[in-house]
Motif scaffolding. Sequence first.
Motif: not given
Lengths: 463, 69
Positions: A236-239, A246-249, A260-267
């Motif tokens: 279910g990952a998106f890029a 940026v790869v996210f669910l 990914r990337p590690d330590g990234a934050i969603i604003t």
Amino acid sequence: MIVTLLGPEREFYTRVRLPLSVMLCIMTTYNRTKQRWRVGMRRKVGIGATAWIVGGAGLFIGAVASWLVSQGNPGNMGLCVACFLRDITGFFAGVATGQAATAYIRPEIIGIIIGAVAAAVLTREFRPRGGSATILRFVLGFIFMVSALIFLGCTVRAWLRLAGGDLNAIWGILGIVAGVIVGIVILKQGYSLGRSKKVSGILGWALPALAIVLLVFAGLAAFDSRPTFTTQTTQGAFATGDSPPVVFLKEDGAIATVLRPDGAIITAEGSVVAATGEVLASAESVSNARPQPGGRRAPLAIALIAGLLIGVVAQRTRFCSIGGIRDAILVRRYDLLFGVAGLLIGAAVVNMVLGQFRLGFENQPVAHMDILGNFVAMMVASVAAMMLGGCPFRQIIVGAEGDFDGFAAVVGMLTGAGFAHWALLASSAKGLAPLAWPAIGVMVVILAAIAFVSRRNGAISRG
Amino acid sequence: MKEVDVRGLSCPMPLVETKKALDSEPDTITVLADSGTAKANVVAMLKDNGYEVAVDESVDGYTISGTRT
């Protein structure tokens, strides 16, 4: 001679014998022509019961493929031999080849192999054979895969893409037709990779053994215990299209977890920033993110069973995605063409019923809009398939029937997939990679060289 | 009587060779094949051309005999 005849003899010749001979001659010619015409008609049509059987097989495979999309497989990718083999390469070598987005052991491939082996053994058609230019078959499989990844799909997926409404596939299908015609020209030069011979049983079981190995790893991955050297795209990952992506669910349609990337934050506004505050992906980029192909998959058991059924059907009916056009042109046989037509119809109907049909060129799943790229890549892939004697799907089936040369082609495809990703040749939704055209040039030269050295092996005798 | 040996040939050569042999319209034809695919394709082609077909199976492959009906 007639002039030397006199009196009643001459009369007999001119009034009786000559007209009789002429009549006899006309009647014989008429009868022969009629007979030839009848045989000719029978031959010309070339549509027997088998055509409908292969057509039914295509219908079944297309319908199952579209249904698999509704079960979780990537869009218009319910079944794609090139894509699925590529994902398998990603699982084992993804770290080295950079295939984070395309790494997953596709159970469909395991199922197809096991289904085809079972069908071949039960019908006593499992026959270990090989030795028909095995190395060249590896190279041809390799080239097929690299060009398929430039198009974004194999000769099966080209039809499935069209059946999903992706009009970019038209250029690919025209490429298939062009590639088949080039292949026929090559065959007419007397091209052949030589005859295969009986080989020891161990070699014949190479592809089935590979399927068992894949099954073991797929099982390990399903229970979260896959070895650390392997890679698997998160389900279910998106890029995003950023570099690096940026790869996210997602959860409820919105970005929820950044992988990914590690330590990234969603604003708050939906963009993704690094711990340093640097913007990694804008909110717009996040909303335009596409699902990673390797992360879209039908449940393991469903994919495995679907693969098994497809494997059995394909082995029994000899379904082939390039053989249809080839046989229609070369030997006026339409069996396999019915198969491809069935595939297109079955997939399109199920797509429409399930609401998966979207007609157009833009925003098609796992596709790009480069017209020339789509055409030429599929043309090169089809020439390679023609030189192999069948599409990649067929290579898997014959490999499962004990053909070591088919196994070599499959290994070539697996290797080619890793190379295409490692060398950054595979296309993306944005279009062709910068190195794609030079790679196509090199592949054309290699294909021409193989065709040239194998041109007089005596396949079609000239004249 | 025609005999064609398509053993070990990749597609589409078994069909091409068989079709070539059929061009002379033989009353009987024998095709030697060693893969299930070649066997199935050749049998279908012979049947569609009006031949009665019998297949004999051995360890070396298949002997496909066609007799024009």
